[in-house]
Scaffold this motif. Structure first.
Motif, mmCIF file in Angstrom:
data_model
loop_
_atom_site.group_PDB
_atom_site.id
_atom_site.type_symbol
_atom_site.label_atom_id
_atom_site.label_comp_id
_atom_site.label_asym_id
_atom_site.label_seq_id
_atom_site.Cartn_x
_atom_site.Cartn_y
_atom_site.Cartn_z
ATOM 1 N N HIS A 1 0.847 -1.197 0.000
ATOM 2 C CA HIS A 1 0.000 0.000 0.000
ATOM 3 C C HIS A 1 0.882 1.246 0.000
ATOM 4 N N GLY A 2 0.257 2.417 -0.128
ATOM 5 C CA GLY A 2 1.006 3.664 -0.277
ATOM 6 C C GLY A 2 1.990 3.929 0.856
ATOM 7 N N TYR A 3 1.526 3.745 2.079
ATOM 8 C CA TYR A 3 2.394 4.051 3.224
ATOM 9 C C TYR A 3 3.630 3.146 3.233
ATOM 10 N N ALA B 1 6.072 4.240 0.679
ATOM 11 C CA ALA B 1 6.685 5.513 1.111
ATOM 12 C C ALA B 1 7.781 5.237 2.131
ATOM 13 N N LYS B 2 7.529 4.292 3.043
ATOM 14 C CA LYS B 2 8.549 3.927 4.053
ATOM 15 C C LYS B 2 9.760 3.285 3.380
ATOM 16 N N LEU C 1 11.870 11.960 6.158
ATOM 17 C CA LEU C 1 10.489 12.320 5.820
ATOM 18 C C LEU C 1 9.972 11.478 4.658
ATOM 19 N N LEU C 2 8.783 10.966 4.823
ATOM 20 C CA LEU C 2 8.168 10.165 3.763
ATOM 21 C C LEU C 2 7.716 11.059 2.612
ATOM 22 N N THR C 3 7.626 10.465 1.424
ATOM 23 C CA THR C 3 7.159 11.225 0.254
ATOM 24 C C THR C 3 5.783 11.812 0.543
ATOM 25 N N ALA C 4 5.569 13.050 0.116
ATOM 26 C CA ALA C 4 4.299 13.740 0.382
ATOM 27 C C ALA C 4 3.124 12.952 -0.201
ATOM 28 N N TYR C 5 1.972 13.082 0.448
ATOM 29 C CA TYR C 5 0.787 12.345 0.001
ATOM 30 C C TYR C 5 0.498 12.617 -1.472
ATOM 31 N N THR D 1 2.313 13.873 -3.872
ATOM 32 C CA THR D 1 3.365 13.436 -4.792
ATOM 33 C C THR D 1 3.332 11.921 -4.962
ATOM 34 N N LEU D 2 3.190 11.218 -3.843
ATOM 35 C CA LEU D 2 3.213 9.751 -3.871
ATOM 36 C C LEU D 2 2.042 9.179 -4.671
ATOM 37 N N TYR D 3 0.833 9.634 -4.345
ATOM 38 C CA TYR D 3 -0.336 9.023 -4.981
ATOM 39 C C TYR D 3 -0.495 9.466 -6.428
#
Lengths: 110, 248
Positions: A23-25, A28-29, A39-43, A45-47
């Motif tokens: 999943h996205g999180y 990102a981790k 810092l994780l990729t911004a919401y 930007t990621l999605y």
């Protein structure tokens, strides 16, 4: 490395560890671990990148069975998986950075 | 969940609802569910609230461009007009903050009074003609008139009123920019104007997207009524602050 490629690469790393879908999180981790940042990729930007990868056919996604989150009392996850084209894209990028010829289909001369 | 994390999650949820508001339902719901899941995972993983807020802030540009790509043409036009208005407002503010003192406005016998009269007439047009729409939205009057009809018929007058008010206001400002920018009531007036414009945008661009559902209803949804109340309150504050500028 462009984000899309970094995501594909991170997806392959996860796959090597036996995680076929993510999943996205989670991705990102994984990205922060490979890039050594906190810092994780911004919401947004990621999605956006994940959506673009899916449009390009490098990723597929499916919503998990609603029974699972209901049992675990959490929101439903959208699970992504890298496609064979995604694998090829990562391999090509690796070859390109190493200066080797790309593994693209060739048109035979007529 | 700690209060800080809960607040950060609420802000992220609110922002996601905002930028997905004008999208097709399936896309909107998918993005909201995906962010909701991510937030849940973040909190479960013990992510600090500042990380949640930073991830939100750093992705705003991507959120907006993604949203603009997928929204329908009506919403895109509205968003375009909204961003255009915002740019004009920002430029006007920049002009106000850098404007040199106008000799004409200070020394001409007529320039200042003419600008002042125009400012008042523009304000009366803008606020006075918008008032019936606000009263209808609040549920206080004109219950038999569809909201869309009132909005459509009042819009040209309020736009002209707004234009006259802004142009004459800039002329008045140029009479003594330094005094104005240090006047707390002027700053309050500008803040009220910005808030009123955001509220008007929110009504027309977000709430009015579902106008068919409540166009002819007597009792309107709470968010729509709240927008009407906010409009009356903010324009009133703006007028009051405008009058108090001279006394600061």
């Amino acid at each position: 490395m462009p984000l899309e490629l970094a995501i594909c690469s991170a997806a392959l790393d996860l796959q090597d560890r036996g995680i076929e879908q993510f999943h996205g999180y989670l991705i990102a981790k994984e990205l922060t671990e490979t890039s050594n940042t906190k810092l994780l990729t911004a919401y947004g930007t990621l999605y956006r990148a994940l959506g673009r990868l899916e449009q390009m056919g490098l990723m597929t996604s499916a919503w998990e069975d609603p029974q699972i989150p209901a049992d675990e009392n959490r929101p439903r996850r959208r699970l992504y998986a890298i496609t064979p084209d995604g694998r090829t894209a990562v391999a090509n990028a690796a070859r390109e950075s190493a200066g080797a010829p790309l593994a693209t289909p060739r048109v035979s001369p007529t | 969940m700690s209060p800080r994390a809960a607040a950060a999650v609420s802000v992220a949820r609110w922002w996601t609802r905002c930028y997905t508001a004008g999208l097709p339902v399936d896309l909107r719901d998918a993005r909201r569910a995906e962010v909701e899941s991510d937030l849940w995972e973040s909190v479960s993983d013990g992510a600090p609230s500042r990380h949640i807020l930073a991830r939100l802030a750093l992705g705003i540009a991507d959120d907006l461009t993604w949203s603009l790509t997928f929204m329908d043409s009506t919403t895109r036009n509205t968003a375009g007009w909204s961003l255009g208005s915002l740019a004009v407002f920002a430029l006007a503010w920049l002009w106000l903050s850098q404007a040199p003192q106008s000799v004409v406005m200070r020394e001409s016998t007529w320039a200042f009074p003419v600008a002042l009269i125009n400012h008042l007439v523009g304000l009366v047009l803008l606020v006075g003609i918008r008032l019936p729409l606000d009263l209808r939205v609040m549920g206080w009057a004109f219950a038999d008139v569809p909201v869309s009809q009132l909005a459509k018929r009042t819009a040209p007058f309020t736009l002209v009123g707004g234009l006259v008010t802004v142009v004459s206001g800039m002329a008045l400002f140029a009479a003594d920019p330094a005094r104005m920018t240090s006047n707390p009531w002027f700053l309050f007036k500008i803040a009220a104007l910005a808030a009123a414009l955001v509220n008007a945008w929110f009504f027309h661009a977000v709430l009015a997207r579902r106008i068919r559902e409540w166009d002819t209803a007597t009792k309107l949804p709470v968010a729509v009524q709240a927008s009407g109340w906010a409009s009356v309150l903010l324009w009133t504050l703006l007028i009051v602050a405008g009058r108090l500028i001279a006394f600061a």
